[in-house]
Design a protein around this motif. Structure first.
Motif, PDB file in Angstrom:
ATOM      1  N   ARG A  89       0.847  -1.199   0.000  1.00 39.59           N
ATOM      2  CA  ARG A  89       0.000   0.000   0.000  1.00 39.59           C
ATOM      3  C   ARG A  89       0.879   1.245   0.000  1.00 39.59           C
ATOM      4  NH1 ARG A  89      -5.509   0.566   1.445  1.00 39.59           N
ATOM      5  NH2 ARG A  89      -5.520  -1.666   0.985  1.00 39.59           N
ATOM      6  N   THR A 125      -3.820   4.479  -1.911  1.00 38.79           N
ATOM      7  CA  THR A 125      -4.992   5.119  -1.312  1.00 38.79           C
ATOM      8  C   THR A 125      -4.644   6.598  -1.225  1.00 38.79           C
ATOM      9  OG1 THR A 125      -5.559   3.175  -0.006  1.00 38.79           O
ATOM     10  CG2 THR A 125      -6.488   5.269   0.725  1.00 38.79           C
ATOM     11  N   LEU A 186      -8.420   0.321  -0.843  1.00 36.08           N
ATOM     12  CA  LEU A 186      -7.527   0.082  -1.986  1.00 36.08           C
ATOM     13  C   LEU A 186      -8.017   0.837  -3.225  1.00 36.08           C
ATOM     14  CD1 LEU A 186      -5.069  -1.518  -3.043  1.00 36.08           C
ATOM     15  CD2 LEU A 186      -6.682  -3.321  -3.712  1.00 36.08           C
TER      16      LEU A 186
END
Ligand SMILES: NC(=O)c1ccc[n+]([C@@H]2O[C@H](COP(=O)([O-])OP(=O)(O)OC[C@H]3O[C@@H](n4cnc5c(N)ncnc54)[C@H](OP(=O)(O)O)[C@@H]3O)[C@@H](O)[C@H]2O)c1
Length: 285
Positions: A89, A125, A186
């Motif tokens: 991420r 994100t 996500l």
């Protein structure tokens, strides 16, 4: 390994203690000129690089699973181009400025930075905070408070009715952490702000009240301010101010935070509570 960019900035100073509590290896990308002493309290590996120079980023990104990108969103292309395999991420901090209708290079670069992420297959994100405030030198409400303490009156460009929705830095940090952990986040982007919009006039009044000051607002027509700025700049006396700053002051800066509430558990504190925490709801000094 977790990487933080912009760790020596205002938000970074509030994020790092929380990340240190996670007990995972932590690395910070800093410029050669950054004040590394700000990171000394935390168990972090310091990696020198500069987002202006993508070729300097490989050591910082090697083996990283999670990135908190707190440095400017315009650096996103350089960051994503260096993303390692195994990245789980990358949480990107953008800005509500992307919604401004005042044409300016600073708006264009936020939009371009965002676009590079929105079109990427990487696990990003994106968070768009509005004005950030909190303890210490936030360079927003801290400046307003310092001004009110000194003078107890303040010039306001225009009618002061444009809406603001300041966000406490600790609430932003909660959103950053939730964005990193939430599967639902996500490739999602979220607008972030305090729970309620209020006019700039009301913001001045609330900060004054927290300081125990009844501040007098002196409203100046926008046209007069812009004319004065033009004359000052022509005379070479102009302070380091751009007309776009005054035009942006006339724009409403409120947004819906419902998506962040629903998907990140975002629950920002009311402005009055944030100000009481910082200024103690205090009497005038
Ligand atoms: N503050 C606000 O009200 C606000 C509102 C909306 C959005 N945002 C966005 O939120 C993010 C965090 O804001 P902030 O106010 O906490 O940031 P900040 O205090 O301005 O700090 C910026 C950080 O980015 C680092 N940085 C700048 N250029 C760099 C480069 N070329 N390479 C590597 N690092 C670099 C700085 O390092 P040095 O220590 O070397 O300078 C510093 O650590 C920013 O992206 C900002 O645009 C802020």
């Amino acid at each position: 390994m977790i990487l933080v960019t912009g760790a020596t900035g205002y938000t970074g100073r509030f994020l790092l203690p929380r990340l240190a509590g996670w007990g995972q290896p932590l690395r910070c990308l800093v410029r050669p000129t950054s004040d590394q002493g700000l990171l000394a309290p935390w168990p972090v590996e310091i990696c020198t690089g500069d987002l202006e120079h993508p070729s300097s980023l490989n050591p910082a990104l090697a083996g990283v699973r999670l990135v908190f990108h707190l440095a400017h969103i315009r650096y996103t292309p350089a960051l994503l181009a260096t993303a390692p395999a195994g990245l789980e991420r990358v949480v990107l901090l953008s800005s509500q400025r992307r919604y401004s209708r005042v044409p300016s290079p600073s708006v264009a670069e936020v939009i371009a930075g965002e676009e590079s992420a929105l079109g990427s297959p990487l696990p990003w994100t994106l968070l768009r905070p509005t004005m950030i405030y909190g303890p210490g030198e936030d360079r927003n409400l801290s400046r307003l408070a310092a001004y009110l303490r000194r003078r107890r009156w303040i010039p306001v460009c225009g009618d002061g009715r444009a809406l603001q929705q300041p966000l406490h830095v600790e609430d932003l940090v909660e959103a950053l952490l939730a964005a990193a952990r939430s599967p639902a986040a996500l490739r999602r982007s979220y607008d972030l702000a305090g729970p309620e919009p209020l006019s700039y006039n009301a913001l001045i009044d609330q900060v004054g009240a927290a300081l125990g000051i009844s501040a007098r607002r002196i409203h100046l027509p926008l046209s007069l301010v812009l004319a004065g700025l033009w004359v000052a700049r022509k005379a070479g006396l102009g302070p380091d101010l751009e007309p776009e700053q005054f035009l942006r002051l006339q724009e409403d800066k409120h947004c819906s935070i419902e998506a962040a509430r629903a998907e990140l558990g975002f629950a920002p504190r009311p402005l009055a509570a944030g100000l009481a925490q910082i200024y103690g709801g205090g009497a005038a000094p």
